[in-house]
Every structure is written in C-alpha cells, then in structure tokens.
Design a protein around this motif. Structure first.
Motif, short mmCIF file in Angstrom:
data_model
loop_
_atom_site.label_atom_id
_atom_site.label_comp_id
_atom_site.label_asym_id
_atom_site.label_seq_id
_atom_site.Cartn_x
_atom_site.Cartn_y
_atom_site.Cartn_z
N ALA A 98 33.59 -9.81 9.42
CA ALA A 98 32.12 -10.14 9.30
C ALA A 98 32.20 -12.00 9.34
O ALA A 98 31.04 -12.39 9.98
CB ALA A 98 31.56 -9.69 8.12
N LEU A 99 32.93 -12.45 8.64
CA LEU A 99 32.94 -13.74 8.33
C LEU A 99 33.42 -14.75 9.55
O LEU A 99 33.07 -15.48 9.55
CB LEU A 99 33.99 -14.13 7.08
N ALA A 100 34.59 -13.93 10.42
CA ALA A 100 35.01 -14.90 11.27
C ALA A 100 34.35 -15.65 12.31
O ALA A 100 34.43 -16.85 12.68
CB ALA A 100 36.37 -13.89 12.13
N PRO A 101 33.04 -14.98 12.72
CA PRO A 101 32.15 -15.43 13.77
C PRO A 101 31.64 -16.81 13.15
O PRO A 101 31.42 -17.78 13.86
CB PRO A 101 31.20 -14.60 14.30
N TYR A 102 31.32 -16.91 11.95
CA TYR A 102 30.87 -18.00 11.18
C TYR A 102 31.74 -19.17 10.88
O TYR A 102 31.15 -20.21 10.82
CB TYR A 102 30.21 -17.59 9.90
N LEU A 103 32.97 -18.78 11.04
CA LEU A 103 33.95 -19.86 10.89
C LEU A 103 34.04 -20.82 12.01
O LEU A 103 34.87 -21.72 11.99
CB LEU A 103 35.35 -19.34 10.40
N LYS A 104 33.25 -20.43 13.05
CA LYS A 104 33.17 -21.48 14.61
C LYS A 104 32.06 -22.25 14.45
O LYS A 104 31.57 -23.11 15.31
CB LYS A 104 33.15 -20.60 15.40
N LEU A 105 30.99 -22.12 13.25
CA LEU A 105 29.81 -22.83 13.39
C LEU A 105 29.83 -24.01 12.22
O LEU A 105 30.07 -23.86 10.86
CB LEU A 105 28.72 -21.80 12.87
N SER A 106 29.57 -25.15 12.63
CA SER A 106 29.78 -26.42 11.83
C SER A 106 28.94 -26.58 10.57
O SER A 106 29.20 -26.82 9.63
CB SER A 106 29.36 -27.53 13.05
N ASN A 107 27.72 -25.71 10.62
CA ASN A 107 26.73 -25.68 9.50
C ASN A 107 27.50 -25.19 8.41
O ASN A 107 27.40 -25.55 7.21
CB ASN A 107 25.62 -25.30 10.07
N TYR A 108 27.96 -24.08 8.82
CA TYR A 108 28.72 -23.21 7.48
C TYR A 108 29.94 -23.94 7.03
O TYR A 108 30.28 -24.14 5.87
CB TYR A 108 28.94 -21.76 7.98
N LEU A 109 30.91 -24.56 8.08
CA LEU A 109 31.95 -25.15 7.59
C LEU A 109 31.71 -26.41 6.75
O LEU A 109 32.32 -26.47 5.62
CB LEU A 109 32.54 -25.63 8.78
N ALA A 110 30.58 -27.27 7.19
CA ALA A 110 30.21 -28.27 6.34
C ALA A 110 29.85 -27.88 4.86
O ALA A 110 30.16 -28.41 3.98
CB ALA A 110 29.17 -29.00 6.95
N ASN A 111 28.91 -26.86 4.92
CA ASN A 111 28.62 -26.22 3.55
C ASN A 111 29.81 -25.97 2.73
O ASN A 111 29.83 -26.07 1.38
CB ASN A 111 27.66 -25.31 3.57
N PHE A 112 30.72 -25.05 3.31
CA PHE A 112 31.99 -24.87 2.69
C PHE A 112 32.80 -25.86 2.11
O PHE A 112 33.19 -26.00 1.02
CB PHE A 112 32.90 -23.82 3.45
N ARG A 113 32.87 -26.91 2.81
CA ARG A 113 33.64 -28.11 2.59
C ARG A 113 33.05 -28.75 1.19
O ARG A 113 33.62 -29.13 0.27
CB ARG A 113 33.75 -29.19 3.75
N THR A 114 31.83 -28.88 1.25
CA THR A 114 31.09 -29.46 0.01
C THR A 114 31.50 -28.56 -1.37
O THR A 114 31.57 -29.25 -2.44
CB THR A 114 29.48 -29.09 0.14
N PHE A 115 31.86 -27.58 -1.23
CA PHE A 115 32.12 -26.62 -2.50
C PHE A 115 33.80 -26.55 -2.57
O PHE A 115 34.28 -25.63 -3.04
CB PHE A 115 31.51 -25.19 -2.36
N GLY A 116 34.45 -27.25 -1.90
CA GLY A 116 35.99 -27.68 -2.04
C GLY A 116 36.80 -26.76 -1.23
O GLY A 116 37.91 -26.67 -1.38
N PHE A 117 36.33 -26.04 -0.03
CA PHE A 117 37.39 -25.44 0.74
C PHE A 117 37.65 -26.34 2.08
O PHE A 117 36.65 -27.37 2.46
CB PHE A 117 36.54 -24.08 1.48
N GLY A 118 38.73 -25.97 2.56
CA GLY A 118 39.38 -26.89 3.61
C GLY A 118 39.66 -25.99 4.88
O GLY A 118 39.55 -24.84 5.05
N ASP A 119 40.43 -26.69 5.62
CA ASP A 119 41.03 -25.90 6.92
C ASP A 119 41.77 -24.63 6.76
O ASP A 119 41.70 -23.95 7.52
CB ASP A 119 41.71 -27.23 7.71
N ASP A 120 42.66 -24.92 5.83
CA ASP A 120 43.36 -23.76 5.68
C ASP A 120 42.55 -22.57 5.15
O ASP A 120 43.10 -21.54 5.46
CB ASP A 120 44.28 -24.09 4.14
N ASP A 121 41.38 -22.76 4.58
CA ASP A 121 40.74 -21.70 4.22
C ASP A 121 39.88 -20.98 5.23
O ASP A 121 39.37 -19.94 5.21
CB ASP A 121 39.46 -21.90 3.05
N PHE A 122 39.71 -21.66 6.34
CA PHE A 122 39.11 -21.54 7.46
C PHE A 122 39.82 -20.65 8.62
O PHE A 122 39.41 -20.11 9.66
CB PHE A 122 38.43 -22.54 8.24
#
Length: 287
Positions: A202-226
């Motif tokens: 379910a998550l994989a398609p959203y990991l291609k979308l910049s809006n969600y990635l930017a929000n995840f980065r705000t909360f400490g997640f990075g490239d390894d998490d994606f």
C-alpha cells in the motif's frame, strides 16, 4: 459550527476508494455497504481516489445519519462553482451530512500543477464567491502553510499518511477548535512479516510522491527509509497492525496526539474488493 461538525463526524470513520467506484459491479454494492457501516457504528465515510461531490450521493441516500466526505476532491479536476452548486444540493437534501474535503494533489500526476498554496487560496476564494460555507470543508493539509489555511479558511484538516508526531504538530498549527481528522492505514494481521508486506504494498506508490517524502523527512525519515517499499520504522509509524488490542491502541494514539477523528483505511491483499468482513472486525475492536 465546528462543534456541530465534530459531533457529526464522530471519532471513527472509514476511508475507502471503492466506495466511490463507477464500476457497475461495485456500484451495486455501495448502498448496502454504506448502510452496514452506519449500523456498525462508524460515523463518517471518506471517499478516496479523487472523488467528485456526486460520488457522495449514493451513500447519503442509502443512510440516515452517516456523514460522507470527499477525501479528497482534487481542485484541478473540478471547477469551484460546480463543486459549490453540487455541495449545496447535497446539503439541502441531507442537512449536515456532507463534508467537502479538498486537496491540491501531486505534481507527478497533474500537468497543470503549480504553486499549490496560491492555487488553493484561489480555489477557496471561488468557493466563497459561490456561497460554499467554509465550515463545511476541510483541507488535505500536511505542511504549516496549508495547515494555517485549513485553520483560517476551512473547518480543519484531513491529512493522509501521517504519523502521530504529525498529528500533534497539526493540532498545534490548527489550534484547539478546528477539526483534525487524519487517515490511518490498518492491517488486520498479527504476523509481523505478513502485516508489513501488505502495508508496503500500500505504501510503495506514495514513496514516489514528493509531497509525502518531504513530510516524512520533516519527521526524521530519510532515503534509507524510502527504499524497498519502506523501512520497518516507516511502515510501523504510518500503519497500524498486530493484535486487536495493539491496533486499538495505535488508532487511539492519534486521538491522544490531538485528532478529533481517525479515518481508518483497512489494508487488505485484495484492495479492489470492499473489505466488509474486515470492517465488521474493526467495528468490534473499536466497540
């Protein structure tokens, strides 16, 4: 108005794509499924996959007290004046039961995508001019500017794919009165490997979308998490899975973080089918 809206929306709702489907086989099932969700005690249905206002009508007609929201209507796809007119017709027919959820979508999918904040401001101006009440709409807000807009120009926010940390920060941005109704994906599976596999699908398609990635980065997640569909840490932060007790605790953690309502999306291995058995189980564990 916000207190009345919060009462109508309630604490637990269902987020689902197929309840706005236009496929004949699924359309036939929607009224019965909506009526059952009402009887199970869910107070709101959020229609996913860029619905129009018209997609709420069959569910409202099949029920007597269920609130129905667009989760979310993409502003590039529907003219504001048309949206306002159709929302007014639903409000007249089903007072207090339709909620207009609005969002800007994603640049990867929308050719005309531009300055999302300015575009949303312009759209809200057009809705205001057409008489659509600010108290009957929410915004799919992730970042601080859009959350501020949700506070000032709408009844609140409906963030998608967020952590409890985001919920706490969103509550601070919105203030105490605005409606905060995050979506949360739930996998009714206790085995860690199987639960995370379903969540990653379910998550994989959203990991291609910049809006969600930017929000995840705000909360400490990075490239390894994606990578590879999402790390265990990311999956566990944005999905609830495990025993019924653990799932209930994870859902209620969003309420404890500041949410008024949680829009639960049941994740299954067959997302094209209405998960009615899973909704029954979810209702039982939330009883």
């Amino acid at each position: 108005m916000t207190d009345d809206l919060k009462a109508a929306v309630g604490r637990y709702g269902i987020w689902n794509r197929q309840l706005r489907s236009e496929e004949p086989e699924l359309r036939e099932q929607i009224p019965e499924a909506a009526a059952e969700l009402q009887e199970l005690g869910f107070t709101t249905v959020w229609l996913g996959s860029g619905p129009g206002v018209e997609h709420a009508k069959p569910l409202l007609e099949a029920t007597t007290r269920l609130a129905v929201a667009t989760g979310i209507l993409t502003i590039w796809q529907y003219p504001a004046a048309e949206v306002a007119e159709r929302a007014a017709a639903l409000e007249h027919a089903h007072p207090g039961r339709f909620l207009l959820g609005l969002g800007v979508g994603h640049p990867q999918f929308i050719e005309e995508y531009r300055s999302p904040y300015a575009a949303m401001v312009g759209y809200l101006d057009a809705l205001d001019a057409a008489g659509q009440p600010a108290g009957r709409r929410v915004l799919a807000a992730l970042g601080p500017r859009m959350l501020g807009l949700a506070r000032d120009r709408a009844a609140g926010a409906h963030p998608y794919l967020v952590t409890t940390g985001h919920t706490a920060r969103a509550r601070e941005a919105l203030g105490p009165d605005a409606l905060l109704a995050p979506e949360l994906g739930v996998v009714l599976e206790s085995a860690p490997a199987r639960a995370r596999t379903m969540a990653r699908a379910a998550l994989a398609p959203y990991l291609k979308l910049s809006n969600y990635l930017a929000n995840f980065r705000t909360f400490g997640f990075g490239d390894d998490d994606f990578a590879d569909g999402g790390s265990d840490g990311l999956v566990d932060a944005v999905y609830a899975w495990g025993s019924d007790e653990r799932i209930r605790e994870r859902i209620d953690a969003y309420l404890a973080a500041g949410a008024d309502h949680v829009a639960v999306q049941v994740i299954t291995a067959t997302p094209s089918v209405l998960p009615r058995e899973e909704w029954r189980r979810l209702a039982a564990l939330l009883d």
